[in-house]
Design an enzyme around this catalytic site. Sequence first.
Site, mmCIF file in Angstrom:
data_model
loop_
_atom_site.group_PDB
_atom_site.id
_atom_site.type_symbol
_atom_site.label_atom_id
_atom_site.label_comp_id
_atom_site.label_asym_id
_atom_site.label_seq_id
_atom_site.Cartn_x
_atom_site.Cartn_y
_atom_site.Cartn_z
ATOM 1 N N HIS A 24 54.522 -39.122 1.894
ATOM 2 C CA HIS A 24 53.735 -40.274 1.417
ATOM 3 C C HIS A 24 53.728 -41.447 2.412
ATOM 4 O O HIS A 24 54.053 -42.588 2.093
ATOM 5 C CB HIS A 24 54.061 -40.698 -0.016
ATOM 6 C CG HIS A 24 55.482 -41.083 -0.343
ATOM 7 N ND1 HIS A 24 56.173 -42.044 0.329
ATOM 8 C CD2 HIS A 24 56.306 -40.645 -1.316
ATOM 9 C CE1 HIS A 24 57.367 -42.184 -0.216
ATOM 10 N NE2 HIS A 24 57.473 -41.342 -1.206
ATOM 11 N N HIS A 78 62.679 -37.219 -12.995
ATOM 12 C CA HIS A 78 61.699 -38.075 -12.300
ATOM 13 C C HIS A 78 60.365 -37.341 -12.232
ATOM 14 O O HIS A 78 60.328 -36.149 -11.916
ATOM 15 C CB HIS A 78 62.243 -38.369 -10.896
ATOM 16 C CG HIS A 78 61.436 -39.301 -10.069
ATOM 17 N ND1 HIS A 78 60.575 -40.241 -10.588
ATOM 18 C CD2 HIS A 78 61.367 -39.458 -8.713
ATOM 19 C CE1 HIS A 78 60.022 -40.924 -9.592
ATOM 20 N NE2 HIS A 78 60.475 -40.461 -8.448
ATOM 21 N N GLU A 80 57.752 -37.942 -10.210
ATOM 22 C CA GLU A 80 57.020 -37.889 -8.935
ATOM 23 C C GLU A 80 56.783 -36.415 -8.576
ATOM 24 O O GLU A 80 57.656 -35.561 -8.800
ATOM 25 C CB GLU A 80 57.828 -38.605 -7.843
ATOM 26 C CG GLU A 80 56.994 -38.910 -6.614
ATOM 27 C CD GLU A 80 57.730 -39.791 -5.605
ATOM 28 O OE1 GLU A 80 58.843 -40.265 -5.904
ATOM 29 O OE2 GLU A 80 57.170 -39.993 -4.515
ATOM 30 N N ASP A 82 56.997 -34.476 -6.171
ATOM 31 C CA ASP A 82 57.943 -33.642 -5.412
ATOM 32 C C ASP A 82 59.038 -33.084 -6.318
ATOM 33 O O ASP A 82 59.738 -32.142 -5.934
ATOM 34 C CB ASP A 82 58.551 -34.402 -4.220
ATOM 35 C CG ASP A 82 59.081 -35.773 -4.568
ATOM 36 O OD1 ASP A 82 58.645 -36.356 -5.572
ATOM 37 O OD2 ASP A 82 59.940 -36.277 -3.822
ATOM 38 N N HIS A 144 63.398 -44.946 -8.377
ATOM 39 C CA HIS A 144 62.512 -45.961 -7.861
ATOM 40 C C HIS A 144 61.171 -46.020 -8.586
ATOM 41 O O HIS A 144 60.260 -46.734 -8.141
ATOM 42 C CB HIS A 144 62.292 -45.727 -6.354
ATOM 43 C CG HIS A 144 61.577 -44.432 -6.048
ATOM 44 N ND1 HIS A 144 60.378 -44.402 -5.369
ATOM 45 C CD2 HIS A 144 61.854 -43.157 -6.343
ATOM 46 C CE1 HIS A 144 59.973 -43.152 -5.241
ATOM 47 N NE2 HIS A 144 60.849 -42.391 -5.819
ATOM 48 N N HIS A 222 67.048 -34.948 -2.991
ATOM 49 C CA HIS A 222 66.691 -34.643 -1.598
ATOM 50 C C HIS A 222 67.968 -34.620 -0.764
ATOM 51 O O HIS A 222 68.832 -35.493 -0.923
ATOM 52 C CB HIS A 222 65.787 -35.724 -0.998
ATOM 53 C CG HIS A 222 64.451 -35.856 -1.653
ATOM 54 N ND1 HIS A 222 63.454 -34.917 -1.517
ATOM 55 C CD2 HIS A 222 63.942 -36.829 -2.444
ATOM 56 C CE1 HIS A 222 62.384 -35.314 -2.197
ATOM 57 N NE2 HIS A 222 62.656 -36.464 -2.775
#
Length: 371
Positions: A24, A78, A80, A82, A144, A222
């Site tokens: 991103h 989360h 997002e 990914d 985040h 990650h």
Amino acid sequence: MASYKIRDNIYSVGAVDWDIRIFHGYEVPRGTTYNAYLILDEKITLIDTVKAPFVDELIANISEIIDPKKIDYIISNHTEPDHSGSLPRLAELLPDTKIFCTAAADRELKAIYKREFNTTIVKPSETLNTGKYTFRFVPMPMVHWPDSMSTYLVEEKFLFSNDAFGQHIASNEKFDDELGRDLFFERAGDYYANIVLPFGKQVLKLMNDTKGLDISLICPSHGVMLRSYIADTVVKYSEWATDKVDEKRAVVVYDTMWGATKKLADSIAEEWRAVGIDVELISLKEKHISYAMSRLLEAKYIAVGSPTLNRNMLPSVAAFITYMRGLRPQKRIGLAFGIYGWSGEAAGQIEAVLNELKFEVLPLRRYMWNI
Ligand SMILES: Cc1cc2nc3c(=O)[nH]c(=O)nc-3n(C[C@H](O)[C@H](O)[C@H](O)COP(=O)(O)O)c2cc1C
């Protein structure tokens, strides 16, 4: 990546993305991983999924251990893509599997994927019992995204921290100490600077919420798992969250068309070095804006320079300035500089952003045609 047994009944089943270089808009020079974890118990639980193109790898990794159809619960820390990107496919495969997530995640999953999921909304400190294991949910809004959550496995003292404590690095190594201290903290800092930096207050809240937890292993979404550097990473996060910086370190970030602004950048660097400041010169022709942000993470001083081009700063410098403005570093000493031919707007435009960030701003350095 194949599945990896962390401990009896607990496996890492995510995917390694060796080839990705821009994530991103942020440079990830060493690739990344999308971590997912499988916990076997009377009820079988999957924590997070992987980016959609890696769903077959996720399913293959799980299949090395169990039939994926046996998964009873998915904890979605989360939304997002990914981490949630494989949920639509898993939801087709496992229509009865319950997905545990925050209320914000529930809303976001529906909005992102334009479909319903079999979700169960969890609240702070709520627990899920799967037999001998207890999972405690620790929502961490804005670390985040609004939906972000970490999950604590009580009996094993594992914190599945999602993006907190992550690092973008693809590796065969699984643990922090296998990467070594320098590489681990370089990657963790780069991640913090580019993803977590605007959310210092929320990071401090997360630290507070997890303060009482005895943690033996941090399993982020990650990078590698943390077993040896947990305490040091917590200290680093506290420092980064409060913009604790090295008072003797500076970055000078610039671009140039014909070389004059580089000359000015060099001379500012020389001046600062002469008073004992360690300066890194960063040309935006050579380095990505996210590299510059990662170098600013622990630096007190930042000088940003651009020549004027058509009454503006150069687009490369505008990209950095816009990026830094969003990431909101605090408590820095800033300096804007630039060379111009006749109207000279660029340096003032840079200075306006340094002021907006409430930096202590040194007098503008702006020269016509050359220094
Ligand atoms: C295409 C182009 C557009 C420019 N537009 C402006 C301008 O709008 N206002 C100005 O003051 N100078 C302008 N300049 C002059 C440059 O700012 C000047 O040449 C400066 O010394 C370049 O610095 P550099 O050597 O760091 O690239 C322009 C130069 C070029 C090549």
